[in-house]
Design a protein around this motif. Structure first.
Motif, PDB file in Angstrom:
ATOM      1  N   GLY A  87       0.828  -1.113  -0.115  1.00 41.05           N
ATOM      2  CA  GLY A  87      -0.036   0.063  -0.066  1.00 41.05           C
ATOM      3  C   GLY A  87       0.695   1.363  -0.215  1.00 41.05           C
ATOM      4  O   GLY A  87       0.602   2.168  -0.634  1.00 41.05           O
ATOM      5  N   SER A  88       1.907   1.167   0.633  1.00 40.55           N
ATOM      6  CA  SER A  88       2.792   2.458   0.845  1.00 40.55           C
ATOM      7  C   SER A  88       3.506   2.650  -0.796  1.00 40.55           C
ATOM      8  O   SER A  88       3.887   3.770  -0.880  1.00 40.55           O
ATOM      9  CB  SER A  88       3.746   2.245   1.795  1.00 40.55           C
ATOM     10  OG  SER A  88       4.667   1.193   1.493  1.00 40.55           O
ATOM     11  N   SER A  90       2.383   1.689  -3.669  1.00 40.53           N
ATOM     12  CA  SER A  90       1.200   2.014  -4.743  1.00 40.53           C
ATOM     13  C   SER A  90       0.645   3.163  -4.813  1.00 40.53           C
ATOM     14  O   SER A  90      -0.053   3.373  -5.555  1.00 40.53           O
ATOM     15  CB  SER A  90       0.460   0.842  -4.724  1.00 40.53           C
ATOM     16  OG  SER A  90      -0.532   0.848  -3.613  1.00 40.53           O
ATOM     17  N   ASN A  91       0.910   3.998  -3.716  1.00 33.39           N
ATOM     18  CA  ASN A  91       0.291   5.203  -3.550  1.00 33.39           C
ATOM     19  C   ASN A  91      -1.272   5.155  -3.494  1.00 33.39           C
ATOM     20  O   ASN A  91      -2.006   6.109  -3.793  1.00 33.39           O
ATOM     21  CB  ASN A  91       0.721   6.263  -4.674  1.00 33.39           C
ATOM     22  CG  ASN A  91       2.101   6.582  -4.521  1.00 33.39           C
ATOM     23  OD1 ASN A  91       2.723   6.480  -3.365  1.00 33.39           O
ATOM     24  ND2 ASN A  91       2.899   6.943  -5.578  1.00 33.39           N
ATOM     25  N   ASN A  92      -1.710   4.085  -2.969  1.00 35.56           N
ATOM     26  CA  ASN A  92      -3.010   3.614  -3.016  1.00 35.56           C
ATOM     27  C   ASN A  92      -3.415   3.014  -1.803  1.00 35.56           C
ATOM     28  O   ASN A  92      -4.219   1.819  -1.751  1.00 35.56           O
ATOM     29  CB  ASN A  92      -3.590   2.718  -4.196  1.00 35.56           C
ATOM     30  CG  ASN A  92      -4.969   2.698  -4.488  1.00 35.56           C
ATOM     31  OD1 ASN A  92      -5.840   3.545  -3.876  1.00 35.56           O
ATOM     32  ND2 ASN A  92      -5.434   2.015  -5.254  1.00 35.56           N
ATOM     33  N   PHE A  93      -3.106   3.538  -0.865  1.00 36.01           N
ATOM     34  CA  PHE A  93      -2.999   2.921   0.801  1.00 36.01           C
ATOM     35  C   PHE A  93      -4.527   2.713   0.946  1.00 36.01           C
ATOM     36  O   PHE A  93      -4.845   1.630   1.771  1.00 36.01           O
ATOM     37  CB  PHE A  93      -2.258   3.691   1.622  1.00 36.01           C
ATOM     38  CG  PHE A  93      -2.148   2.958   2.920  1.00 36.01           C
ATOM     39  CD1 PHE A  93      -1.287   1.758   2.987  1.00 36.01           C
ATOM     40  CD2 PHE A  93      -2.971   3.364   3.880  1.00 36.01           C
ATOM     41  CE1 PHE A  93      -1.240   1.267   4.497  1.00 36.01           C
ATOM     42  CE2 PHE A  93      -3.043   2.703   5.361  1.00 36.01           C
ATOM     43  CZ  PHE A  93      -2.058   1.697   5.381  1.00 36.01           C
ATOM     44  N   SER A  94      -5.541   3.612   0.728  1.00 36.78           N
ATOM     45  CA  SER A  94      -6.962   3.446   1.032  1.00 36.78           C
ATOM     46  C   SER A  94      -7.580   2.285   0.678  1.00 36.78           C
ATOM     47  O   SER A  94      -8.386   1.759   1.282  1.00 36.78           O
ATOM     48  CB  SER A  94      -7.606   4.853   1.013  1.00 36.78           C
ATOM     49  OG  SER A  94      -7.588   5.006  -0.540  1.00 36.78           O
ATOM     50  N   ALA A  95      -7.068   2.029  -0.576  1.00 35.00           N
ATOM     51  CA  ALA A  95      -7.666   0.631  -1.124  1.00 35.00           C
ATOM     52  C   ALA A  95      -7.595  -0.635  -0.199  1.00 35.00           C
ATOM     53  O   ALA A  95      -8.168  -1.515  -0.412  1.00 35.00           O
ATOM     54  CB  ALA A  95      -7.149   0.438  -2.444  1.00 35.00           C
ATOM     55  N   PHE A  96      -6.457  -0.552   0.497  1.00 33.08           N
ATOM     56  CA  PHE A  96      -6.136  -1.764   1.250  1.00 33.08           C
ATOM     57  C   PHE A  96      -6.821  -1.743   2.900  1.00 33.08           C
ATOM     58  O   PHE A  96      -6.426  -2.498   3.618  1.00 33.08           O
ATOM     59  CB  PHE A  96      -4.646  -2.002   1.133  1.00 33.08           C
ATOM     60  CG  PHE A  96      -4.137  -2.095   0.027  1.00 33.08           C
ATOM     61  CD1 PHE A  96      -4.204  -3.567  -0.544  1.00 33.08           C
ATOM     62  CD2 PHE A  96      -3.376  -1.225  -0.470  1.00 33.08           C
ATOM     63  CE1 PHE A  96      -3.491  -3.542  -1.798  1.00 33.08           C
ATOM     64  CE2 PHE A  96      -2.638  -1.318  -1.995  1.00 33.08           C
ATOM     65  CZ  PHE A  96      -2.998  -2.712  -2.499  1.00 33.08           C
ATOM     66  N   LEU A  97      -7.245  -0.714   3.142  1.00 32.09           N
ATOM     67  CA  LEU A  97      -7.848  -0.591   4.421  1.00 32.09           C
ATOM     68  C   LEU A  97      -8.712  -1.724   4.822  1.00 32.09           C
ATOM     69  O   LEU A  97      -8.651  -2.005   6.149  1.00 32.09           O
ATOM     70  CB  LEU A  97      -8.356   0.898   4.630  1.00 32.09           C
ATOM     71  CG  LEU A  97      -7.645   2.034   4.765  1.00 32.09           C
ATOM     72  CD1 LEU A  97      -8.275   3.337   4.921  1.00 32.09           C
ATOM     73  CD2 LEU A  97      -6.627   2.041   5.832  1.00 32.09           C
ATOM     74  N   GLY A  98      -9.641  -2.025   4.193  1.00 26.91           N
ATOM     75  CA  GLY A  98     -10.576  -3.144   4.279  1.00 26.91           C
ATOM     76  C   GLY A  98      -9.874  -4.522   4.500  1.00 26.91           C
ATOM     77  O   GLY A  98     -10.278  -5.092   5.801  1.00 26.91           O
ATOM     78  N   VAL A  99      -8.787  -4.846   3.927  1.00 25.37           N
ATOM     79  CA  VAL A  99      -8.079  -5.940   4.137  1.00 25.37           C
ATOM     80  C   VAL A  99      -7.106  -5.861   5.322  1.00 25.37           C
ATOM     81  O   VAL A  99      -7.078  -6.710   6.261  1.00 25.37           O
ATOM     82  CB  VAL A  99      -6.847  -6.196   2.984  1.00 25.37           C
ATOM     83  CG1 VAL A  99      -5.922  -7.189   3.527  1.00 25.37           C
ATOM     84  CG2 VAL A  99      -7.690  -6.441   1.748  1.00 25.37           C
ATOM     85  N   ILE A 100      -6.555  -4.727   5.813  1.00 25.64           N
ATOM     86  CA  ILE A 100      -5.794  -4.230   7.137  1.00 25.64           C
ATOM     87  C   ILE A 100      -6.781  -4.376   8.288  1.00 25.64           C
ATOM     88  O   ILE A 100      -6.418  -4.994   9.265  1.00 25.64           O
ATOM     89  CB  ILE A 100      -5.195  -2.891   6.964  1.00 25.64           C
ATOM     90  CG1 ILE A 100      -3.952  -3.145   5.986  1.00 25.64           C
ATOM     91  CG2 ILE A 100      -4.641  -2.488   8.452  1.00 25.64           C
ATOM     92  CD1 ILE A 100      -3.264  -1.669   5.735  1.00 25.64           C
ATOM     93  N   ALA A 101      -7.995  -3.834   8.026  1.00 26.39           N
ATOM     94  CA  ALA A 101      -8.989  -3.931   9.211  1.00 26.39           C
ATOM     95  C   ALA A 101      -9.496  -5.561   9.582  1.00 26.39           C
ATOM     96  O   ALA A 101      -9.243  -5.873  10.805  1.00 26.39           O
ATOM     97  CB  ALA A 101     -10.232  -3.310   8.916  1.00 26.39           C
ATOM     98  N   LEU A 102      -9.798  -6.245   8.515  1.00 29.13           N
ATOM     99  CA  LEU A 102      -9.948  -7.712   8.585  1.00 29.13           C
ATOM    100  C   LEU A 102      -8.730  -8.417   9.059  1.00 29.13           C
ATOM    101  O   LEU A 102      -9.180  -9.444  10.105  1.00 29.13           O
ATOM    102  CB  LEU A 102     -10.570  -8.213   7.270  1.00 29.13           C
ATOM    103  CG  LEU A 102     -12.144  -8.037   7.175  1.00 29.13           C
ATOM    104  CD1 LEU A 102     -12.463  -8.764   5.782  1.00 29.13           C
ATOM    105  CD2 LEU A 102     -12.971  -8.882   8.201  1.00 29.13           C
ATOM    106  N   SER A 103      -7.540  -7.933   8.886  1.00 26.83           N
ATOM    107  CA  SER A 103      -6.491  -8.719   9.189  1.00 26.83           C
ATOM    108  C   SER A 103      -6.342  -8.540  10.793  1.00 26.83           C
ATOM    109  O   SER A 103      -6.223  -9.408  11.677  1.00 26.83           O
ATOM    110  CB  SER A 103      -5.415  -8.296   8.438  1.00 26.83           C
ATOM    111  OG  SER A 103      -5.254  -8.604   7.157  1.00 26.83           O
TER     112      SER A 103
END
Length: 128
Positions: A87-88, A90-103
């Motif tokens: 995410g850091s 790709s400059n698209n970190f917000s697209a990975f927030l769901g994966v991080i939250a579920l993790s």
């Protein structure tokens, strides 16, 4: 707790297939693909087969499940670190927030599973 952990881990697979991770390589699972469903079936087998054996009376299976839970914790930490790095870059970190939250939720559930599985049994008080 086993069902909660299994549900969260399967949800993590689905969320990963909906995120940009699905296009990260040739072996990535896309949403509703055969690979995604096969991964979910494998995860459910790893969770439910030991649970079934434990419920049938083999109490030593709790230790096998604890080892699997530990492997799950290592896997989840690896996912979190990998997604943070990806995410850091790709400059698209917000697209990975769901994966991080579920993790993080799955990590908490697995740690709670260990606490519940190995907490001391309550002592019965004898009243005189």
């Amino acid at each position: 707790m086993t069902f909660v952990s299994a549900f969260l881990f399967c949800s993590l697979l689905v969320m990963g297939s909906l995120s940009p991770l699905a296009s990260s390589g040739p072996n990535a699972n896309e949403f509703n693909s055969l690979g995604m469903w096969a991964a979910i079936a494998c995860v459910l087998a790893v969770y439910l087969l030991p649970l079934f054996i434990f419920v049938k009376g083999l109490s030593a299976m709790r230790y096998v499940m604890a080892v699997l839970c530990g492997l799950g914790i290592v896997t989840i930490i690896s996912i979190i670190l990998g997604v943070l790095v990806l995410g850091s870059f790709s400059n698209n970190f917000s697209a990975f927030l769901g994966v991080i939250a579920l993790s993080l939720a799955t990590l908490i559930a697995n740690v709670m599973w260990l606490v519940v599985a190995f907490r001391p049994s309550p002592k019965l008080e004898v009243k005189n």
